[in-house]
Motif scaffolding. Structure first.
Motif, PDB file in Angstrom:
ATOM      1  N   ALA B   2       0.814  -1.154  -0.074  1.00  0.00           N
ATOM      2  CA  ALA B   2       0.140  -0.123  -0.014  1.00  0.00           C
ATOM      3  C   ALA B   2       0.879   1.243  -0.013  1.00  0.00           C
ATOM      4  N   GLY B   3       0.361   2.317  -0.780  1.00  0.00           N
ATOM      5  CA  GLY B   3       1.172   3.550  -0.843  1.00  0.00           C
ATOM      6  C   GLY B   3       0.748   4.509   0.330  1.00  0.00           C
ATOM      7  N   GLY B  28       6.365   0.764   7.815  1.00  0.00           N
ATOM      8  CA  GLY B  28       7.831   0.604   8.058  1.00  0.00           C
ATOM      9  C   GLY B  28       8.631   1.775   7.830  1.00  0.00           C
ATOM     10  N   HIS B  29       7.981   2.721   7.283  1.00  0.00           N
ATOM     11  CA  HIS B  29       8.704   4.045   6.715  1.00  0.00           C
ATOM     12  C   HIS B  29       8.833   4.979   7.827  1.00  0.00           C
ATOM     13  N   GLY B 103      16.738   5.884  -1.521  1.00  0.00           N
ATOM     14  CA  GLY B 103      17.070   7.217  -1.046  1.00  0.00           C
ATOM     15  C   GLY B 103      15.823   8.156  -1.707  1.00  0.00           C
ATOM     16  N   GLU B 104      14.785   7.411  -2.177  1.00  0.00           N
ATOM     17  CA  GLU B 104      13.671   8.477  -2.559  1.00  0.00           C
ATOM     18  C   GLU B 104      12.420   8.524  -1.548  1.00  0.00           C
ATOM     19  N   LEU B 105      11.836   9.508  -1.933  1.00  0.00           N
ATOM     20  CA  LEU B 105      10.385   9.908  -1.089  1.00  0.00           C
ATOM     21  C   LEU B 105       9.432   9.219  -1.801  1.00  0.00           C
ATOM     22  N   PHE B 106       8.304   8.792  -1.245  1.00  0.00           N
ATOM     23  CA  PHE B 106       7.147   8.225  -1.696  1.00  0.00           C
ATOM     24  C   PHE B 106       6.024   8.933  -1.250  1.00  0.00           C
TER      25      PHE B 106
END
Lengths: 112, 116
Positions: B2-3, B28-29, B103-106
């Motif tokens: 899921a985003g 988990g972020h 390293g990216e942002l979601f």
């Protein structure tokens, strides 16, 4: 201070042609990430391509590639064979070590 | 997987009213960000959380904006009282501990606020 500059507020490209979006950044860090994000109208921002600063090889993702010039602090995005679905705002972003900085964006129009 | 989930997607209020936006990051972020994006501009960081602690809120107008991240998971951004210049899209983003492998942002889809 870290800054990201996109000097082209808007660009247009003919379908199937190639376009390059420019980005420069300012940093004193040696290890960082660079990104290009795409934001279609009223849609979610998604990652197009990323580049680690320690890698000399330019990143590529299908029709998208970058020209990373570390000494010049330049990070341009090339879109080949442009498609109508590429029309969007494109944001250049810089990350180091756990903070992100975004440019002001370039609006890309794709003409059929 | 899921985003990043955000709600509401759209909100219209009168000036001086209050509004709250909710964000649930990817599981988990550890790091959660709230950005303000005014039409035609790039995202501007309002506040950054690491778990449930604030890492950076230097650009948060604290006289009217507040944010919390209870239990280090979902987060709420509140504006009270709203001003006309608060009209913008409020973006929530998350990233894994240490940035993860990429390293990216979601990003979530954003919450568009119109203040009349």
């Amino acid at each position: 201070a870290q800054t990201v500059t996109q000097s082209q507020p808007e660009m247009s490209v003919q379908e199937a042609e190639t376009v390059t979006l420019s980005c420069t950044y300012d940093t004193s860090e040696s290890d960082y990430y660079l990104f290009w994000y795409k934001q279609p109208p009223s849609r979610q921002m998604i990652l197009v391509i990323r580049q680690e600063a320690y890698k000399q090889q330019n990143a590529t993702e299908n029709r998208f590639s970058v020209n990373f010039q570390k000494a010049a602090k330049s990070f341009s995005l090339k879109i080949s064979d442009s498609q109508l679905g590429d029309a969007a705002m494109y944001f250049c972003a810089y990350r180091a070590p756990n903070k992100f900085y975004f440019g002001s964006g370039t609006k890309l129009n794709v003409k059929p | 997987e899921a985003g990043v989930a955000q709600s509401p997607r759209y909100k219209i209020i009168e000036k001086r009213q209050s509004v709250a936006f909710w964000c649930n990051p990817i599981s988990g972020h550890a790091t959660l960000y709230w950005y303000q994006q005014i039409l035609g501009q790039g995202p501007k960081l309002l506040i950054q959380f690491q778990n449930n602690g604030v890492v950076d809120d230097s650009q948060l107008p604290k006289d009217r904006f507040s944010a919390e991240r209870l239990k280090g998971v979902d987060s709420t951004l509140k504006i009270q009282p709203a001003k006309l210049e608060d009209s913008a899209v409020y973006l929530c983003a998350s990233s894994p501990p240490g940035g993860g492998n990429t390293g990216e942002l979601f990003f979530g889809e954003g919450s568009r606020l119109t203040v009349l």
